[in-house]
Motif scaffolding. Structure first.
Motif, PDB file in Angstrom:
ATOM      1  N   GLU A 137       3.726   8.513   7.730  1.00 44.29           N
ATOM      2  CA  GLU A 137       3.416   7.772   8.953  1.00 44.29           C
ATOM      3  C   GLU A 137       3.396   6.277   8.934  1.00 44.29           C
ATOM      4  O   GLU A 137       3.534   5.490   9.716  1.00 44.29           O
ATOM      5  CB  GLU A 137       1.914   8.162   9.429  1.00 44.29           C
ATOM      6  CG  GLU A 137       1.665   9.692   9.735  1.00 44.29           C
ATOM      7  CD  GLU A 137       0.139   9.889  10.100  1.00 44.29           C
ATOM      8  OE1 GLU A 137      -0.589   8.994   9.722  1.00 44.29           O
ATOM      9  OE2 GLU A 137      -0.099  11.062  10.355  1.00 44.29           O
ATOM     10  N   GLU A 138       3.339   5.741   7.594  1.00 38.13           N
ATOM     11  CA  GLU A 138       3.018   4.171   7.307  1.00 38.13           C
ATOM     12  C   GLU A 138       4.355   3.798   7.003  1.00 38.13           C
ATOM     13  O   GLU A 138       4.763   2.477   7.202  1.00 38.13           O
ATOM     14  CB  GLU A 138       1.801   4.049   6.368  1.00 38.13           C
ATOM     15  CG  GLU A 138       0.612   4.439   7.087  1.00 38.13           C
ATOM     16  CD  GLU A 138      -0.584   4.432   5.849  1.00 38.13           C
ATOM     17  OE1 GLU A 138      -0.252   3.707   4.844  1.00 38.13           O
ATOM     18  OE2 GLU A 138      -1.644   4.788   6.291  1.00 38.13           O
ATOM     19  N   GLY A 139       5.293   4.501   6.183  1.00 37.98           N
ATOM     20  CA  GLY A 139       6.396   3.675   5.446  1.00 37.98           C
ATOM     21  C   GLY A 139       7.485   3.493   6.122  1.00 37.98           C
ATOM     22  O   GLY A 139       7.455   3.878   7.120  1.00 37.98           O
ATOM     23  N   ASP A 140       8.452   2.943   5.641  1.00 32.91           N
ATOM     24  CA  ASP A 140       9.583   2.452   6.226  1.00 32.91           C
ATOM     25  C   ASP A 140      10.648   3.817   6.099  1.00 32.91           C
ATOM     26  O   ASP A 140      10.271   4.887   5.604  1.00 32.91           O
ATOM     27  CB  ASP A 140      10.526   1.111   5.655  1.00 32.91           C
ATOM     28  CG  ASP A 140      10.668   1.254   4.361  1.00 32.91           C
ATOM     29  OD1 ASP A 140      10.588   2.439   3.736  1.00 32.91           O
ATOM     30  OD2 ASP A 140      10.533   0.328   3.517  1.00 32.91           O
ATOM     31  N   ARG A 149       9.871   7.165   3.623  1.00 33.08           N
ATOM     32  CA  ARG A 149       9.702   8.337   4.144  1.00 33.08           C
ATOM     33  C   ARG A 149      10.685   9.189   3.599  1.00 33.08           C
ATOM     34  O   ARG A 149      10.450  10.412   3.436  1.00 33.08           O
ATOM     35  CB  ARG A 149       9.928   8.227   5.915  1.00 33.08           C
ATOM     36  CG  ARG A 149       8.626   7.473   6.631  1.00 33.08           C
ATOM     37  CD  ARG A 149       8.675   7.613   8.204  1.00 33.08           C
ATOM     38  NE  ARG A 149      10.158   7.215   8.626  1.00 33.08           N
ATOM     39  CZ  ARG A 149      10.132   6.120   9.117  1.00 33.08           C
ATOM     40  NH1 ARG A 149       9.175   5.304   8.981  1.00 33.08           N
ATOM     41  NH2 ARG A 149      11.296   5.882   9.613  1.00 33.08           N
ATOM     42  N   GLU A 201       0.477  10.342   4.609  1.00 36.63           N
ATOM     43  CA  GLU A 201       0.312   8.962   4.964  1.00 36.63           C
ATOM     44  C   GLU A 201       1.406   8.235   4.766  1.00 36.63           C
ATOM     45  O   GLU A 201       1.759   7.430   5.813  1.00 36.63           O
ATOM     46  CB  GLU A 201      -0.785   8.556   4.185  1.00 36.63           C
ATOM     47  CG  GLU A 201      -2.184   9.462   4.044  1.00 36.63           C
ATOM     48  CD  GLU A 201      -3.261   8.790   3.396  1.00 36.63           C
ATOM     49  OE1 GLU A 201      -3.011   7.991   2.637  1.00 36.63           O
ATOM     50  OE2 GLU A 201      -4.479   9.439   3.290  1.00 36.63           O
ATOM     51  N   SER A 229       0.905  -1.127   0.065  1.00 36.57           N
ATOM     52  CA  SER A 229      -0.019  -0.025  -0.054  1.00 36.57           C
ATOM     53  C   SER A 229       1.031   1.314   0.031  1.00 36.57           C
ATOM     54  O   SER A 229       0.501   2.144  -0.496  1.00 36.57           O
ATOM     55  CB  SER A 229      -0.919   0.002   1.240  1.00 36.57           C
ATOM     56  OG  SER A 229      -0.261  -0.016   2.278  1.00 36.57           O
ATOM     57  N   VAL A 230       2.040   1.290   0.737  1.00 32.11           N
ATOM     58  CA  VAL A 230       2.974   2.415   0.781  1.00 32.11           C
ATOM     59  C   VAL A 230       3.544   2.683  -0.652  1.00 32.11           C
ATOM     60  O   VAL A 230       3.718   3.962  -1.049  1.00 32.11           O
ATOM     61  CB  VAL A 230       3.997   2.121   1.744  1.00 32.11           C
ATOM     62  CG1 VAL A 230       4.816   3.568   1.889  1.00 32.11           C
ATOM     63  CG2 VAL A 230       3.182   2.046   3.273  1.00 32.11           C
ATOM     64  N   LYS A 273       0.631   4.305  -2.787  1.00 34.56           N
ATOM     65  CA  LYS A 273       0.577   5.594  -2.556  1.00 34.56           C
ATOM     66  C   LYS A 273       1.616   6.483  -3.005  1.00 34.56           C
ATOM     67  O   LYS A 273       1.481   7.542  -3.770  1.00 34.56           O
ATOM     68  CB  LYS A 273       0.317   5.831  -0.979  1.00 34.56           C
ATOM     69  CG  LYS A 273      -0.650   5.369  -0.448  1.00 34.56           C
ATOM     70  CD  LYS A 273      -0.749   5.469   1.071  1.00 34.56           C
ATOM     71  CE  LYS A 273      -2.017   4.983   1.746  1.00 34.56           C
ATOM     72  NZ  LYS A 273      -2.136   4.959   3.119  1.00 34.56           N
TER      73      LYS A 273
END
Length: 356
Positions: free
Chosen positions: A336-339, A343, A333, A307-308, A311
């Motif tokens: 907040e969610e990625g590695d 990021r 997002e 999903s990341v 995105k």
């Protein structure tokens, strides 16, 4: 512990000290601006007071004047008004210095959102003061002069009048900030426009209660404050609906752009990942590690992306469509969610958007 193992916080300390130095410099500039306006207004201090007192003086009975009940009131009262007037006139420059201090820490879309609110709040505050002086004061003082008992001479103390005028100026200026406050509450998600509409009767009653406390006890002045507050509340609800409609359209555009997904049937253990069900009769197959697909390439292979990564792909597509608002929503997002690597990519794209 050796010196080589000590944590190096000199960069953070220097950054903090540099911010303090910048804040000090901007506060000095603000004080200098106020001082310059004070010097410009000093020769006109008495004229400025006469201008502010004109609505009351025009309604005094023939032969009546304002009085000073304290020894130093004729000197201190105009100087007090001069200082407040200097801050009032220098307010755009003061807010500009405040804005210049916090602007480097904001993203580009936050700047585009904050600048209209800042400008409109200044304009609405000035509009509220002008509404109080030119419309409310003449009606209010005319009513007070007409209701004064016959055996009482209306002669107001100059210091008491200045305190009353500054209080009502501040009250009307804040009351005219209702549209800005309404839009901010809606945009940060505390309330909704529909919820505000449902509470309209309570808002109207609250406006009249506030008018009762902030104005003299007469129906005219209370109504002159309560009705504009209600109309400004309706204006704020309308603007918040408009901004939410625009934001929803941006969100729908984000959702409409989805990466292609391979829905073809997968043979057993041929294309499954590590979460595939275990079959005791078949050999254990370990899925090879998948390298993340670059954000600039559209995924068309049989291996689905997480999903990341999806995105990041959508963010790049929206960037090509020149939709920075939607791009930023997706990148936040990812932060907040990625590695760590994802990021870093998101921060790089955000920096490029800020430079555009």
């Amino acid at each position: 512990m050796s010196l080589a193992k000590l944590p190096n916080n000199s960069g953070a300390e220097q950054s903090f000290i540099s911010h303090l130095i910048e804040l000090r410099d901007r506060m000095i500039k603000m004080l200098i601006a106020i001082g310059i306006v004070v010097l410009l207004l000093f020769p006109f201090a008495n004229d400025l007071y006469s201008f502010v007192a004109e609505p009351l003086i025009a309604q005094l009975p023939s032969g009546s004047t304002m009085i000073a009940t304290q020894v130093i009131s004729p000197l201190i009262t105009p100087l007090k008004l001069m200082l407040v007037g200097a801050i009032f006139l220098a307010m755009p420059y003061l807010l500009y210095q405040f804005w210049a201090f916090i602007a480097p820490g904001l993203y580009q879309h936050e700047k585009r959102f904050a600048v209209p609110l800042l400008v409109s709040s200044i304009a609405l505050f000035y509009l509220g003061v002008a509404f109080d002086y030119y419309l409310v004061f003449p009606i209010l003082f005319s009513f007070m002069a007409a209701t004064t008992p016959a055996d009482v001479v209306m002669m107001t103390d100059m210091a008491a009048y200045l305190d009353f005028a500054l209080t009502t100026f501040f009250a009307f200026g804040l009351a005219f900030e209702i549209p800005v406050a309404t839009v901010l509450l809606v945009m940060i998600g505390i309330v909704t426009p529909d919820g505000l509409v449902e509470k309209r009767p309570y808002v109207i009653v609250g406006a009249f209660i506030i008018g009762m406390f902030l104005t003299p006890p007469d129906v005219f002045s209370q109504t002159m404050l309560a009705v504009p507050m209600w109309l400004l509340f309706e204006l704020g609800v309308w603007f918040s609906r408009l901004m939410l409609r625009q934001r929803d359209s941006e969100t729908e555009l984000v959702k409409s752009i989805q990466p292609p997904v391979d829905k073809s049937p997968q043979p057993p253990f041929a294309k499954r990942g590590l979460n595939a069900p275990f079959d005791k009769g078949a050999p254990v197959v370990t899925a090879p590690p998948q390298t993340p697909a670059p954000a600039s390439r559209v995924e068309t292979s049989d291996h689905p992306i997480n999903s990341v990564e999806a995105k990041l792909l959508r963010a790049n597509r929206l960037r090509e469509l020149n939709n920075p608002f939607a791009v930023r929503q997706i990148l936040y997002e990812v932060l907040e969610e990625g590695d760590a690597e994802q990021r870093a990519v998101a921060r790089n794209i955000l920096a490029q958007l800020d430079d555009d």
